[in-house]
Motif scaffolding. Structure first.
Motif, PDB file in Angstrom:
ATOM      1  N   ARG A  34       0.631  -1.228   0.068  1.00 44.63           N
ATOM      2  CA  ARG A  34       0.137   0.147   0.378  1.00 44.63           C
ATOM      3  C   ARG A  34       0.680   1.356  -0.284  1.00 44.63           C
ATOM      4  O   ARG A  34       2.147   1.289   0.441  1.00 44.63           O
ATOM      5  N   SER A  35       0.320   2.276  -0.392  1.00 43.00           N
ATOM      6  CA  SER A  35       0.779   3.660  -0.419  1.00 43.00           C
ATOM      7  C   SER A  35       0.799   3.997   0.843  1.00 43.00           C
ATOM      8  O   SER A  35      -1.327   4.489   0.575  1.00 43.00           O
ATOM      9  N   PHE A  36       1.220   5.179   1.215  1.00 43.61           N
ATOM     10  CA  PHE A  36       0.395   6.184   2.186  1.00 43.61           C
ATOM     11  C   PHE A  36       1.035   7.673   1.828  1.00 43.61           C
ATOM     12  O   PHE A  36       1.805   8.376   2.263  1.00 43.61           O
ATOM     13  N   VAL A  37      -0.580   8.183   1.433  1.00 44.02           N
ATOM     14  CA  VAL A  37      -0.091   9.534   1.479  1.00 44.02           C
ATOM     15  C   VAL A  37      -0.102  10.780   2.086  1.00 44.02           C
ATOM     16  O   VAL A  37      -1.762  10.419   3.691  1.00 44.02           O
ATOM     17  N   LEU A  38       0.926  11.203   2.719  1.00 48.34           N
ATOM     18  CA  LEU A  38       0.518  11.631   4.309  1.00 48.34           C
ATOM     19  C   LEU A  38       0.710  13.449   3.985  1.00 48.34           C
ATOM     20  O   LEU A  38       1.134  13.880   3.182  1.00 48.34           O
ATOM     21  N   ASP A  39      -0.312  13.884   4.509  1.00 50.12           N
ATOM     22  CA  ASP A  39      -0.607  15.810   4.834  1.00 50.12           C
ATOM     23  C   ASP A  39       0.589  16.596   5.962  1.00 50.12           C
ATOM     24  O   ASP A  39       0.270  15.918   7.148  1.00 50.12           O
ATOM     25  N   ALA A  76       7.892  12.162  -5.260  1.00 46.12           N
ATOM     26  CA  ALA A  76       9.395  13.035  -6.187  1.00 46.12           C
ATOM     27  C   ALA A  76       8.746  14.519  -5.866  1.00 46.12           C
ATOM     28  O   ALA A  76       8.098  14.913  -6.327  1.00 46.12           O
ATOM     29  N   PRO A  77       9.706  15.153  -4.702  1.00 41.48           N
ATOM     30  CA  PRO A  77       9.218  16.563  -4.987  1.00 41.48           C
ATOM     31  C   PRO A  77       8.700  17.528  -6.597  1.00 41.48           C
ATOM     32  O   PRO A  77       8.650  17.996  -6.318  1.00 41.48           O
ATOM     33  N   GLU A  78      10.493  16.668  -7.639  1.00 46.64           N
ATOM     34  CA  GLU A  78      10.138  17.404  -8.597  1.00 46.64           C
ATOM     35  C   GLU A  78       9.320  17.016  -9.406  1.00 46.64           C
ATOM     36  O   GLU A  78       8.377  18.106 -10.231  1.00 46.64           O
ATOM     37  N   VAL A  79       7.836  15.908  -8.779  1.00 45.16           N
ATOM     38  CA  VAL A  79       7.095  15.722  -9.543  1.00 45.16           C
ATOM     39  C   VAL A  79       5.271  15.577  -8.626  1.00 45.16           C
ATOM     40  O   VAL A  79       4.482  16.345  -9.026  1.00 45.16           O
ATOM     41  N   ASP A  80       5.569  15.309  -7.496  1.00 39.45           N
ATOM     42  CA  ASP A  80       4.897  15.624  -6.261  1.00 39.45           C
ATOM     43  C   ASP A  80       3.818  16.163  -5.446  1.00 39.45           C
ATOM     44  O   ASP A  80       5.710  16.643  -4.618  1.00 39.45           O
ATOM     45  N   ASP A  81       3.225  16.955  -6.001  1.00 38.95           N
ATOM     46  CA  ASP A  81       2.948  17.794  -4.597  1.00 38.95           C
ATOM     47  C   ASP A  81       3.224  17.295  -2.895  1.00 38.95           C
ATOM     48  O   ASP A  81       3.054  17.839  -2.224  1.00 38.95           O
ATOM     49  N   GLU A  82       2.521  16.562  -3.054  1.00 41.93           N
ATOM     50  CA  GLU A  82       2.254  15.184  -2.023  1.00 41.93           C
ATOM     51  C   GLU A  82       3.212  14.109  -1.284  1.00 41.93           C
ATOM     52  O   GLU A  82       3.668  13.998  -2.694  1.00 41.93           O
ATOM     53  N   LEU A  83       4.248  13.625  -0.028  1.00 41.62           N
ATOM     54  CA  LEU A  83       4.630  13.780   0.159  1.00 41.62           C
ATOM     55  C   LEU A  83       3.966  11.949   0.591  1.00 41.62           C
ATOM     56  O   LEU A  83       3.072  11.608   1.009  1.00 41.62           O
ATOM     57  N   GLN A  84       5.085  10.909  -0.550  1.00 41.36           N
ATOM     58  CA  GLN A  84       3.804   9.708  -0.277  1.00 41.36           C
ATOM     59  C   GLN A  84       5.190   8.319   0.045  1.00 41.36           C
ATOM     60  O   GLN A  84       6.538   8.615  -0.761  1.00 41.36           O
ATOM     61  N   VAL A  85       4.354   7.792   0.817  1.00 39.40           N
ATOM     62  CA  VAL A  85       5.820   6.120   0.990  1.00 39.40           C
ATOM     63  C   VAL A  85       4.363   4.809   0.254  1.00 39.40           C
ATOM     64  O   VAL A  85       3.920   4.901   0.559  1.00 39.40           O
ATOM     65  N   THR A  86       6.025   3.760   0.405  1.00 40.08           N
ATOM     66  CA  THR A  86       4.791   2.882   0.502  1.00 40.08           C
ATOM     67  C   THR A  86       5.578   1.590   0.731  1.00 40.08           C
ATOM     68  O   THR A  86       6.873   1.541   0.800  1.00 40.08           O
TER      69      THR A  86
END
Ligand SMILES: Cc1cc2nc3c(=O)[nH]c(=O)nc-3n(C[C@H](O)[C@H](O)[C@H](O)COP(=O)(O)OP(=O)(O)OC[C@H]3O[C@@H](n4cnc5c(N)ncnc54)[C@H](O)[C@@H]3O)c2cc1C
Ligand code: FES
Length: 365
Positions: A34-39, A76-86
């Protein structure tokens, strides 16, 4: 269920403390990942800024005991606005299964700011050639090792002109994390991204030939390797034998069990006989004689304490404590800065005594 979060740790020069972050979304990647997108709230954006390939340390209290685990950003900060771990399940593993089963959108989890040195070398433009340091990215990932590698690939494609080649080993296609996202990325960058999928059920395990084949013809290659221990050993040996300079080889090990023996390649520090080690942790103070070859972290465990730790590789700072008396030698430190070391902070998982008595104090909480 996890218990409420203790207060974030304070006192260190940089922010190595834990912050409660809300899970914005959970993405089903495969049956066991699962990936978890963090606020990340605005006031923590600076603390949680990161480079592709870095990781965060997570703290969760299960059955009354705090557990710390590192998870790399798949964003990746270059393309993704949100921080995500998997996170991929490890059979029998405590935290990876808990996260896959119990961590849902809206949950709050303690996370320490990003760290890690498995990142792209930045070209300084001063090399013999234009773009020195910006050679081709040649990446090798196995299973959950794709997480930081995917981040690095996205960053290299979006933030530079680099070409990226990826050898990605999995059991089969259904167990392949980001299979569709990688297909889409390859379609978006047909001249710059090559993905070679390796499926063990069809091709057997990755061998040295597959590793060197990917390297052939690469322009000033920078290699990134992350996956199961035996996979990384085969790739590392093959790349070095093929003439890749060691400084162009970047390896991320997820498990201390994956470290090649005798461990870290660090020089043995002289350890005085009969050294007395005193440890302060959560209001307890205990002293014992140092056993040669034992780190301060291991000594704390021998004393029956439950010191905080995660990577045990000098990468995450979860185990940091203040040296109150004596001297130690740190085998490896990729996370404390010079000021912190000067202030007396040490990574207990990497520290062995070098004086006749040593006293360290873990922070409260
Ligand atoms: C820098 C870094 C980055 C990482 N990034 C990621 C990532 O992006 N994604 C990811 O999925 N993982 C990542 N990891 C790995 C992650 O931190 C955890 O190690 C992993 O999820 C396993 O944790 P766990 O709690 O599930 O397993 P643990 O409970 O720690 O167990 C690990 C292994 O030990 C065995 N074990 C546990 N207890 C016992 C026992 N009592 N007796 C015998 N065997 C036992 C388990 O069966 C399992 O095989 C990373 C690690 C590091 C160091
Ligand atoms: S446990 Fe990660 S640096 Fe010591």
């Amino acid at each position: 269920m996890p218990s409420p979060s203790p207060a974030p740790r304070v006192g260190a020069h940089r922010d190595h403390g834990f912050h409660p972050l809300r899970v914005a979304r959970v993405v089903h990647e495969t049956d066991d990942a699962r990936s978890f997108v963090l606020d990340v709230p605005p006031e923590l954006r600076d603390a949680f800024s990161y480079q592709a390939g870095q990781f965060c340390t997570f703290r969760v209290t299960l059955e009354g005991e705090a557990q710390h685990r590192c998870y790399s950003m798949s964003s990746a900060p270059e393309v993704d606005d949100e921080l995500q771990v998997t996170v991929k399940r490890v059979p029998g593993g405590l935290v990876s299964n808990w996260m896959n089963d119990e961590l849902t959108a809206g949950s709050v989890i303690d996370v320490a700011p990003p760290s890690g040195v498995f990142v792209l070398d930045q070209g300084d433009g001063k090399g013999e050639d234009e773009g020195e340091g910006e050679g081709d990215v040649v990446a090798y990932a196995g299973g959950s090792g794709i997480t930081p590698v995917f981040s690095i690939a996205k960053a290299a494609l979006a933030g530079s002109e680099r070409r990226v080649r990826l050898l990605y080993a999995n059991r089969d296609r259904p167990s392949t994390i980001f299979a569709e996202a990688l297909d889409a990325l390859a379609e978006q960058h047909p001249d710059r991204l090559t993905v070679v999928h390796h499926h063990d059920v069809v091709d057997g395990f990755v061998g040295p030939e597959a590793a060197t084949a990917l390297l052939a013809g690469a322009r000033r290659p920078q290699a990134f390797v992350c996956g199961p221990g035996p996979f990384m050993d085969i790739v590392e040996d093959a790349l070095l034998a093929a003439g890749l300079p060691p400084e162009a080889l970047h390896i991320e090990r997820f498990s201390v069990d994956d470290l090649p023996l005798p461990g870290l390649g660090a020089e043995a520090a002289p350890e005085p006989e009969g050294c007395q080690v005193t440890i302060e942790l959560d209001g307890q103070i205990a002293t014992t004689e140092h056993r040669p070859g034992t780190t301060i972290l291991q000594t704390a465990r021998q004393l029956g304490m439950s010191p905080p730790f995660s990577c045990e590789m000098g990468n995450c700072a979860t185990c940091m404590a203040k040296l109150v008396e004596g001297t130690v030698s740190m085998k490896r430190n990729t996370v404390l800065d010079d000021d912190e070391v000067a202030e007396g902070w040490v990574l207990t998982c990497q520290s062995v005594p070098t004086s006749s008595s040593v006293r360290v104090a873990y922070e409260e909480g």
